[in-house]
Write an enzyme that holds these catalytic residues in place. Structure first.
Site, PDB file in Angstrom:
ATOM      1  N   TYR A 136       0.867  -1.081  -0.070  1.00 20.93           N
ATOM      2  CA  TYR A 136       0.090  -0.122  -0.033  1.00 20.93           C
ATOM      3  C   TYR A 136       0.763   1.131   0.071  1.00 20.93           C
ATOM      4  CZ  TYR A 136      -3.702   3.225   1.654  1.00 20.93           C
ATOM      5  OH  TYR A 136      -4.502   4.179   1.639  1.00 20.93           O
ATOM      6  N   LYS A 164      -1.535  -1.270  -3.853  1.00 24.14           N
ATOM      7  CA  LYS A 164      -2.584  -0.313  -3.931  1.00 24.14           C
ATOM      8  C   LYS A 164      -1.952   0.772  -4.126  1.00 24.14           C
ATOM      9  CE  LYS A 164      -6.141   2.056  -1.169  1.00 24.14           C
ATOM     10  NZ  LYS A 164      -6.972   2.212   0.128  1.00 24.14           N
TER      11      LYS A 164
END
Length: 292
Positions: A136, A164
């Site tokens: 992330y 992400k």
């Protein structure tokens, strides 16, 4: 060829609170709503879920509850990131032990690190489990970027399968370096279509908390080749996304859900209620979208 954990819309679900802790009855209601509306994956205990204010007992109980209630109908991805590698490993091992389908691990924040440190941090986390690990990268919150070359090195670890990504400027380079077997998900609701056009697999979304079907359809229509419809959806929701991020997330999304009658409670301190001006702006935008 590694299969993606999911393709489409993953909701970064909020955590509903009472004065005494997590409102599990409400969380179950939200989970069922998401599945009914076509959400492709559920992300529990992410930034939108206020994981940074969850002590470990609540954090673990939320993950286990989500896994049990979803019961393999869609993938459950557990947010287990930390700026303490040992703590991240602990949460990650727990998530795997209770049946999470994958974990989401954010870059270390505040203490930060170097690119070498990022590699070692995520390598140790990934090696502690067998489930897929989704990196992330959210520099606006962590003040730390995972450089594309570091993503490439990490992608060579077998179970680090996706990222992400909130830095659209480097998405193309990541996809060029890592290839199609490494999945890239948008971390920005206003940039889903551009990321898909570069080869992304979907979105991990805040807006999906209130418009799960539209968020699913945004990705599904693109993937089916109906780019015109996907573009229409993306453009239509831009004003809504702007309102949902007029203050630090998840303050506005929880306010929106409460305005829509979902009764999810307030955010935990240090997050506070919206200013009167911004609340009115959010309310007007929800009306314009047809949500209230």
């Amino acid at each position: 060829m590694r299969n993606p954990v999911f393709t489409g819309s993953g909701v970064a679900i909020i955590t509903p609170f009472t004065d005494n802790g997590i409102d599990f009855e409400k969380l179950e209601e939200l989970i069922e709503f998401q599945i009914k509306e076509g959400t492709d994956a559920l992300i529990i205990c992410g930034s939108t879920g206020e994981a940074s204010t969850l002590p470990d007992d609540e954090h673990k109980s939320a993950i286990k509850f989500a896994v049990d209630k979803v019961n393999k109908r869609i993938p459950v991805i557990a947010g287990t990131g930390s700026n303490d590698t040992k703590h991240a490993v602990h949460l990650t091992e727990y998530a795997e032990s209770v049946g999470a389908d994958a974990i989401l691990s954010v870059t270390p924040y505040y203490n930060k690190t170097t690119q070498k440190g990022l590699y070692e941090h995520f390598k140790i986390i990934a090696n502690s489990v067998k489930v897929p690990v989704i990196l992330y990268n959210v520099p606006s919150r962590t003040n730390l970027n995972i450089d594309p070359q570091t993503v490439k090195a990490l992608s060579e670890i077998e179970n680090i399968t996706a990222i992400k990504e909130c830095n659209l400027n480097q998405v193309g380079e990541i996809i060029n370096l890592c290839g199609d077997s490494f999945s890239v998900y948008s971390g920005n609701d206003d940039q889903v279509l551009p990321l898909l056009a570069l080869g992304g697999k979907g979105v991990i979304s805040v807006m999906a908390n209130i418009i799960p079907k539209d968020t699913h359809d945004l990705v599904a229509t693109f993937m089916s080749g109906d780019i015109a419809t996907s573009r229409k959806i993306q453009l239509r929701l831009l004003d809504l996304v702007k309102a949902l991020f007029v203050e630090v997330s998840p303050i506005p999304i929880k306010a929106a859900m409460n305005l829509m009658g979902m009764n999810v409670g307030k955010c935990r301190l240090p997050l506070v209620d919206m200013s009167e001006k911004n609340f009115k702006y959010l309310q007007d935008t929800l009306k314009q979208y047809g949500l209230i």
